[in-house]
Design a protein around this motif. Structure first.
Motif, PDB file in Angstrom:
ATOM      1  N   GLN A 155     -31.012   9.730 -25.688  1.00  7.73           N
ATOM      2  CA  GLN A 155     -30.527  10.841 -25.154  1.00  7.73           C
ATOM      3  C   GLN A 155     -28.801  10.566 -24.988  1.00  7.73           C
ATOM      4  O   GLN A 155     -28.116  11.447 -24.731  1.00  7.73           O
ATOM      5  N   TYR A 156     -28.638   9.467 -24.349  1.00  7.30           N
ATOM      6  CA  TYR A 156     -27.274   9.117 -23.887  1.00  7.30           C
ATOM      7  C   TYR A 156     -26.290   8.962 -24.945  1.00  7.30           C
ATOM      8  O   TYR A 156     -25.157   9.678 -24.752  1.00  7.30           O
ATOM      9  N   GLN A 157     -26.839   8.635 -26.075  1.00  6.79           N
ATOM     10  CA  GLN A 157     -25.964   8.498 -27.166  1.00  6.79           C
ATOM     11  C   GLN A 157     -25.753   9.958 -27.996  1.00  6.79           C
ATOM     12  O   GLN A 157     -24.778  10.209 -28.400  1.00  6.79           O
ATOM     13  N   GLU A 158     -26.755  10.566 -27.862  1.00  8.46           N
ATOM     14  CA  GLU A 158     -26.809  11.848 -28.449  1.00  8.46           C
ATOM     15  C   GLU A 158     -25.644  12.905 -27.567  1.00  8.46           C
ATOM     16  O   GLU A 158     -25.099  13.520 -28.622  1.00  8.46           O
ATOM     17  N   LYS A 159     -25.707  12.549 -26.628  1.00  6.74           N
ATOM     18  CA  LYS A 159     -24.716  13.426 -25.715  1.00  6.74           C
ATOM     19  C   LYS A 159     -23.390  12.856 -25.863  1.00  6.74           C
ATOM     20  O   LYS A 159     -22.354  13.182 -25.032  1.00  6.74           O
ATOM     21  N   LYS A 160     -23.198  11.462 -26.416  1.00  3.13           N
ATOM     22  CA  LYS A 160     -21.781  10.901 -26.437  1.00  3.13           C
ATOM     23  C   LYS A 160     -21.201  10.522 -25.397  1.00  3.13           C
ATOM     24  O   LYS A 160     -20.099  10.575 -25.122  1.00  3.13           O
ATOM     25  N   LEU A 161     -22.074   9.906 -24.299  1.00  2.00           N
ATOM     26  CA  LEU A 161     -21.513   9.556 -23.209  1.00  2.00           C
ATOM     27  C   LEU A 161     -21.200   8.123 -23.309  1.00  2.00           C
ATOM     28  O   LEU A 161     -21.770   7.243 -23.764  1.00  2.00           O
ATOM     29  N   LYS A 162     -20.160   7.786 -22.566  1.00  2.00           N
ATOM     30  CA  LYS A 162     -19.546   6.430 -22.652  1.00  2.00           C
ATOM     31  C   LYS A 162     -20.238   5.473 -21.415  1.00  2.00           C
ATOM     32  O   LYS A 162     -20.547   5.974 -20.283  1.00  2.00           O
ATOM     33  N   VAL A 163     -20.415   4.120 -21.753  1.00  2.00           N
ATOM     34  CA  VAL A 163     -20.849   3.436 -20.512  1.00  2.00           C
ATOM     35  C   VAL A 163     -19.894   2.427 -19.967  1.00  2.00           C
ATOM     36  O   VAL A 163     -19.046   1.724 -20.675  1.00  2.00           O
ATOM     37  N   TRP A 164     -19.635   2.751 -18.838  1.00  2.00           N
ATOM     38  CA  TRP A 164     -18.622   1.805 -17.957  1.00  2.00           C
ATOM     39  C   TRP A 164     -19.445   0.489 -17.578  1.00  2.00           C
ATOM     40  O   TRP A 164     -20.238   0.636 -16.750  1.00  2.00           O
ATOM     41  N   VAL A 165     -18.795  -0.528 -18.224  1.00  3.50           N
ATOM     42  CA  VAL A 165     -19.213  -1.916 -17.677  1.00  3.50           C
ATOM     43  C   VAL A 165     -18.271  -2.640 -16.682  1.00  3.50           C
ATOM     44  O   VAL A 165     -17.248  -2.768 -17.021  1.00  3.50           O
ATOM     45  N   LYS A 166     -18.857  -2.695 -15.547  1.00  5.48           N
ATOM     46  CA  LYS A 166     -18.000  -3.526 -14.581  1.00  5.48           C
ATOM     47  C   LYS A 166     -18.049  -4.863 -14.597  1.00  5.48           C
ATOM     48  O   LYS A 166     -18.885  -5.687 -14.819  1.00  5.48           O
ATOM     49  N   LEU A 167     -16.668  -5.491 -14.547  1.00  2.70           N
ATOM     50  CA  LEU A 167     -16.373  -7.101 -14.652  1.00  2.70           C
ATOM     51  C   LEU A 167     -16.412  -7.345 -13.228  1.00  2.70           C
ATOM     52  O   LEU A 167     -15.206  -6.548 -12.475  1.00  2.70           O
ATOM     53  N   ASN A 168     -17.084  -8.239 -12.595  1.00  3.65           N
ATOM     54  CA  ASN A 168     -16.673  -9.020 -11.422  1.00  3.65           C
ATOM     55  C   ASN A 168     -15.740 -10.081 -11.503  1.00  3.65           C
ATOM     56  O   ASN A 168     -16.418 -11.377 -12.038  1.00  3.65           O
ATOM     57  N   SER A 169     -14.529  -9.961 -11.457  1.00  5.77           N
ATOM     58  CA  SER A 169     -13.669 -10.908 -11.753  1.00  5.77           C
ATOM     59  C   SER A 169     -12.980 -11.734 -10.509  1.00  5.77           C
ATOM     60  O   SER A 169     -12.033 -12.386 -10.606  1.00  5.77           O
ATOM     61  N   GLY A 170     -13.838 -11.678  -9.390  1.00  8.68           N
ATOM     62  CA  GLY A 170     -13.626 -12.312  -8.197  1.00  8.68           C
ATOM     63  C   GLY A 170     -13.449 -11.613  -6.765  1.00  8.68           C
ATOM     64  O   GLY A 170     -13.639 -12.061  -5.835  1.00  8.68           O
ATOM     65  N   MET A 171     -13.450 -10.274  -6.919  1.00 11.57           N
ATOM     66  CA  MET A 171     -13.773  -9.302  -5.778  1.00 11.57           C
ATOM     67  C   MET A 171     -15.099  -9.616  -5.326  1.00 11.57           C
ATOM     68  O   MET A 171     -15.535  -9.437  -3.970  1.00 11.57           O
ATOM     69  N   ASN A 172     -16.345  -9.641  -6.054  1.00 13.49           N
ATOM     70  CA  ASN A 172     -17.267 -10.047  -5.599  1.00 13.49           C
ATOM     71  C   ASN A 172     -18.182  -9.035  -4.960  1.00 13.49           C
ATOM     72  O   ASN A 172     -18.923  -9.072  -3.588  1.00 13.49           O
ATOM     73  N   ARG A 173     -18.012  -7.679  -5.203  1.00 14.87           N
ATOM     74  CA  ARG A 173     -18.899  -6.672  -4.810  1.00 14.87           C
ATOM     75  C   ARG A 173     -19.782  -6.229  -5.959  1.00 14.87           C
ATOM     76  O   ARG A 173     -21.011  -6.613  -5.890  1.00 14.87           O
ATOM     77  N   LEU A 174     -19.371  -5.415  -7.106  1.00 12.81           N
ATOM     78  CA  LEU A 174     -20.104  -5.464  -7.877  1.00 12.81           C
ATOM     79  C   LEU A 174     -19.760  -5.842  -9.469  1.00 12.81           C
ATOM     80  O   LEU A 174     -18.385  -6.166  -9.425  1.00 12.81           O
ATOM     81  N   GLY A 175     -20.649  -6.065 -10.370  1.00 14.11           N
ATOM     82  CA  GLY A 175     -20.185  -6.287 -11.645  1.00 14.11           C
ATOM     83  C   GLY A 175     -20.783  -7.341 -12.215  1.00 14.11           C
ATOM     84  O   GLY A 175     -21.347  -8.358 -11.298  1.00 14.11           O
ATOM     85  N   PHE A 176     -20.786  -7.792 -13.459  1.00 13.33           N
ATOM     86  CA  PHE A 176     -21.172  -8.744 -14.181  1.00 13.33           C
ATOM     87  C   PHE A 176     -20.040  -9.871 -14.363  1.00 13.33           C
ATOM     88  O   PHE A 176     -19.015  -9.711 -14.577  1.00 13.33           O
ATOM     89  N   LYS A 177     -20.359 -11.300 -14.009  1.00 14.23           N
ATOM     90  CA  LYS A 177     -19.543 -12.152 -14.029  1.00 14.23           C
ATOM     91  C   LYS A 177     -19.270 -12.560 -15.371  1.00 14.23           C
ATOM     92  O   LYS A 177     -19.882 -12.411 -16.331  1.00 14.23           O
ATOM     93  N   PHE A 178     -17.794 -13.342 -15.611  1.00 14.07           N
ATOM     94  CA  PHE A 178     -17.662 -13.901 -16.793  1.00 14.07           C
ATOM     95  C   PHE A 178     -18.400 -15.127 -17.022  1.00 14.07           C
ATOM     96  O   PHE A 178     -18.489 -16.072 -15.974  1.00 14.07           O
ATOM     97  N   PRO A 179     -19.003 -15.475 -18.075  1.00 15.19           N
ATOM     98  CA  PRO A 179     -18.730 -14.886 -19.510  1.00 15.19           C
ATOM     99  C   PRO A 179     -20.127 -13.928 -19.797  1.00 15.19           C
ATOM    100  O   PRO A 179     -20.035 -13.658 -20.851  1.00 15.19           O
ATOM    101  N   GLU A 180     -20.912 -13.769 -18.809  1.00 13.32           N
ATOM    102  CA  GLU A 180     -22.099 -12.830 -18.770  1.00 13.32           C
ATOM    103  C   GLU A 180     -21.783 -11.709 -19.418  1.00 13.32           C
ATOM    104  O   GLU A 180     -22.219 -11.007 -20.374  1.00 13.32           O
ATOM    105  N   ILE A 181     -20.600 -10.944 -19.061  1.00 11.80           N
ATOM    106  CA  ILE A 181     -20.336  -9.650 -19.357  1.00 11.80           C
ATOM    107  C   ILE A 181     -20.057  -9.482 -20.706  1.00 11.80           C
ATOM    108  O   ILE A 181     -20.316  -8.346 -21.485  1.00 11.80           O
TER     109      ILE A 181
END
Length: 357
Positions: free
Chosen positions: A114-140
């Motif tokens: 359904q997500y792809q049929e509606k042509k919706l983008k996925v925003w992927v958050k990088l945790n580059s040091g603020m350490n609130r939200l996100g996947f760390k490098f290099p996992e992201i």
């Protein structure tokens, strides 16, 4: 009627949006309207921000309100969904999700078709040091590459912790991590600029910029005013003088009797207080504007009233008092209170009357 008013200037809001377009002409603009458009009122603000390419919010309730008001631009949930059952609401309303941990990734994959049929983008958050939200490098990198392999269109996103500081070493660290991930995941859409970064780093505008406080005419910098940045204050917070007192040398004013008149003084009582959202405590002298004159607060702010020194001003009952706006900038009030303009704008109560022009 008690005169405590919040006036919203939609022309100023539109002016500030156009200023973002001037600064980032090649990027799409995701106007941040979370927290009731930074306290300015979502409905009032959206009409002035209608030329935005998209909107950003913190939660599903804020996104739904945008749709209910008739705006069909893409909406990004910058914290993503908080439970699996929100995913269907996301799909029904064509919202886009930020993902920042494995559970959200799992939920997304369950709704892949359904997500792809509606042509919706996925925003992927990088945790580059603020350490609130996100996947760390290099996992992201693995996360993005697996999403792309599954057919999702991704936006690499990051948030600067110190974009308002010129020489903070974290800035370069975050930039380099972002660029590394961008290169490893190319081709990919990118977004990392908040208000301060939009102004400071045009080379990082990429595909999407995310202006927030600059839209509302407050500065993201401690040492540069909105006038320095060619922005216009959108909100004017005002009240009126409701009483005048002449006090003698040695008399005290307000709760706690914290201030004492060192001379004969005229004190005006203003119909505003912390019950309206005006801050009670201040760490340095605080001022308001009466009849185009800047005057000092005198004594503690109470729930419904404050006292100001109008000695020599020839002030009258009913005179308007600008608490913040064009003449007394919200950022300067915030500085006197040891906080930032964002907080003052967002925490206003519903008691002041809202006026839109």
């Amino acid at each position: 009627m008690r005169q405590a008013t919040v006036t919203i200037n939609r022309d100023a809001l539109q002016y500030n949006l156009n200023r973002v377009k001037q600064l980032a002409p090649k990027a799409k603009i995701v106007s941040m309207v979370k927290a009731n458009a930074y306290g300015h009122g979502l409905e009032n603000s959206l009409s002035a921000l209608a030329q935005s390419d998209a909107f950003g919010v913190a939660c599903l309730e804020e996104a739904i309100e945008i749709r209910q008001l008739g705006f069909n631009q893409p909406v990004t949930l910058i914290e993503g969904v908080f439970s699996e059952d929100e995913m269907q609401i996301v799909l029904d309303n064509h919202f886009e999700c930020m993902i920042h941990h494995q559970q959200q990734l799992d939920w997304l994959r369950q709704y892949k078709t359904q997500y792809q049929e509606k042509k919706l983008k996925v925003w992927v958050k990088l945790n580059s040091g603020m350490n609130r939200l996100g996947f760390k490098f290099p996992e992201i990198i693995n996360v993005i590459q697996s999403l792309k392999a599954d057919g999702f269109e991704c936006v690499l996103a990051m948030h600067f912790a110190n974009a308002d500081s010129d020489d903070h070493p974290m800035n370069e660290q975050q930039k380099q991590q972002f660029l590394q991930v961008r290169e490893a995941c190319a081709p990919i859409l990118c977004s990392c600029c908040n208000s301060a970064a939009i102004i400071k780093w045009p080379e990082l505008h990429f595909d999407y910029v995310r202006p927030g406080v600059m839209l509302y005419g407050a500065s993201p910098f401690a040492d540069r005013s909105v006038h320095d940045l060619d922005l216009k204050p959108v909100m004017t917070f005002s009240a009126e003088i409701i009483a005048l007192n002449h006090i003698h040398t040695g008399e005290k004013v307000g709760y706690g009797s914290t201030v004492t008149a060192e001379k004969e003084m005229d004190i005006a009582i203003v119909s505003i207080g912390y019950g309206d959202g005006y801050p009670r405590a201040y760490v340095s002298p605080n001022t308001v504007v009466v009849n185009d004159q800047t005057v000092n607060l005198f004594g503690r702010v109470s729930m419904d009233m404050m006292s100001i020194d109008v000695t020599g001003l020839n002030a009258s009952i009913g005179d308007a008092v600008e608490l913040w706006g064009e003449q007394r900038l919200v950022d300067d009030v915030a500085k006197a209170n040891g906080t930032i303009g964002y907080e003052l704008l967002c925490r206003l109560s519903n008691r002041p009357v809202r006026i839109v022009k």
